[in-house]
Design an enzyme around this catalytic site. Structure first.
Site, PDB file in Angstrom:
ATOM      1  N   HIS A 182       0.825  -1.217   0.000  1.00 35.99           N
ATOM      2  CA  HIS A 182       0.000   0.000   0.000  1.00 35.99           C
ATOM      3  C   HIS A 182       0.856   1.262   0.000  1.00 35.99           C
ATOM      4  CE1 HIS A 182      -3.624  -2.320   0.294  1.00 35.99           C
ATOM      5  NE2 HIS A 182      -3.195  -2.933   1.377  1.00 35.99           N
TER       6      HIS A 182
ATOM      7  N   ARG B  93       7.498  -5.527   2.649  1.00 39.98           N
ATOM      8  CA  ARG B  93       6.203  -6.159   2.343  1.00 39.98           C
ATOM      9  C   ARG B  93       5.963  -5.984   0.860  1.00 39.98           C
ATOM     10  NH1 ARG B  93       0.033  -5.201   4.541  1.00 39.98           N
ATOM     11  NH2 ARG B  93       0.299  -3.089   3.699  1.00 39.98           N
TER      12      ARG B  93
ATOM     13  N   GLU C 293      -4.911 -12.862   6.674  1.00 39.38           N
ATOM     14  CA  GLU C 293      -5.825 -11.712   6.774  1.00 39.38           C
ATOM     15  C   GLU C 293      -7.149 -11.948   6.058  1.00 39.38           C
ATOM     16  OE1 GLU C 293      -3.766  -8.219   5.290  1.00 39.38           O
ATOM     17  OE2 GLU C 293      -2.894  -9.288   3.610  1.00 39.38           O
TER      18      GLU C 293
ATOM     19  N   ASP D 284      -7.697  -5.978   7.035  1.00 41.70           N
ATOM     20  CA  ASP D 284      -8.298  -6.879   6.053  1.00 41.70           C
ATOM     21  C   ASP D 284      -9.065  -8.015   6.729  1.00 41.70           C
ATOM     22  OD1 ASP D 284      -7.823  -5.882   3.429  1.00 41.70           O
ATOM     23  OD2 ASP D 284      -5.699  -6.231   3.750  1.00 41.70           O
TER      24      ASP D 284
HETATM   25  C1  3PY Z   1      -4.054  -5.165   7.439  1.00 34.98           C
HETATM   26  O1  3PY Z   1      -4.330  -4.774   8.588  1.00 34.98           O
HETATM   27  O2  3PY Z   1      -4.846  -5.679   6.656  1.00 34.98           O
HETATM   28  C2  3PY Z   1      -2.684  -4.994   6.978  1.00 34.98           C
HETATM   29  O3  3PY Z   1      -2.355  -5.458   5.920  1.00 34.98           O
HETATM   30  C3  3PY Z   1      -1.730  -4.198   7.820  1.00 34.98           C
HETATM   31  O4  3PY Z   1      -1.194  -3.191   7.041  1.00 34.98           O
HETATM   32 MG    MG Z   2      -3.895  -6.161   4.724  1.00 35.36          MG
END
Ligand code: 3PY
Ligand code: MG
Length: 263
Positions: free
Chosen positions: A50, A75, A154, A180
């Site tokens: 992101h 990442r 996630e 997420d």
């Molecule tokens: C999330 O919380 O989904 C993440 O990827 C943290 O940046």
């Molecule tokens: Mg995420």
């Protein structure tokens, strides 16, 4: 040259110092990485999912953190496994990969990030050799244990497959993305990274990681959340993104100046 030749993955796995606090940087400026590396973070994460880093700026960001003698993790964007091995080539100490939902996803990640026999990482770590001060043969022998491969859990699918993901050889641990995960668990109804459903998922994930002898990491929106995670026993935590920290610092300075001027 970095002082972290053999250190980071061992320190992370031993949960030295009560767990690791990582900086999280999305603004693609190596000089910003240089400045934040001077603070007491144990490691710096460059967020290419992101955040706006491209490969060149990320490689320069890695170098700036290495210059401060600290380890640095990247990442990657979703399923961008080719970039994972390039970032390790540039000297990253580890990779966090978002949206790893199955053992197959985890195996694809390991394939790109670990040399045989664990994976099929292709040879060419010239910058990593420079940063670490290692000879090529040495690096080949040690790279799989020097670097960490972290799968983000996630989604509901990933939570259901957590044991299969953790069982993949070469996966060093998982990283919970609470934003997420909260969207997934509410079927798109809510963004609630700090909620009982997420706390429950994290407790479950922590128990599964301990059962597999693997590391657990999570994104905390601020220092308080990061502190809760460390107290719970997580191994690596984020204490907010750099944008939030920058803005909070600015807000505090302005409030303090106004309060003194008006008081
Ligand atoms: C999330 O919380 O989904 C993440 O990827 C943290 O940046
Ligand atoms: Mg995420």
């Amino acid at each position: 040259m970095t002082t972290d030749i053999d250190g980071f993955s061992g320190r992370l796995k031993r949960r030295e110092n009560g767990g690791v606090i990582a900086a999280w940087i999305g603004i693609p400026d190596p000089m910003l990485a240089n400045h934040l590396s001077q603070e007491a973070f144990d490691v710096v994460v460059l967020d290419m999912q992101h955040g706006m880093w491209d490969m060149t700026s990320a490689a320069n960001g890695v170098a700036q953190v290495r210059l401060a003698g600290k380890p640095v993790i990247a990442r990657i964007p979703v399923a961008d496994f080719a970039s994972a091995s390039r970032l390790l080539d540039a000297g990253a100490s580890g990779i966090i990969a978002p949206m790893i939902n199955s053992a197959d996803d985890a195996r694809a990640l390991v394939k790109a990030t670990k040399y045989p026999p664990l994976g099929e990482r292709s040879w060419g770590p010239s910058l990593a050799l420079n940063h670490l001060g290692l000879a090529a043969e040495d690096y080949l022998q040690r790279a799989n244990s020097l670097t960490v491969t972290i799968a983000m859990v996630e989604t509901r699918t990933a939570l259901d497959a957590i044991d299969e993901i953790l069982a993949v050889d070469g996966i060093d641990g998982i990283f919970i993305g609470p934003s997420d995960l909260s969207i997934a668990l509410s079927n798109g109804a809510r963004l609630a990274p700090e909620s009982p459903a997420i706390d429950q998922a994290i407790s479950h994930a922590l128990a599964r990681c301990r059962a597999h002898g693997k590391v657990i990491c999570a994104f905390g929106g601020d220092g308080a959340r990061a502190g809760q995670f460390l107290k719970l026993g997580l191994d690596l935590v984020i204490a907010g993104a750099e944008t939030a920290q920058l803005r909070a610092g600015a807000r505090t300075a302005i409030d303090t100046a106004r309060k003194i001027a008006n008081g």
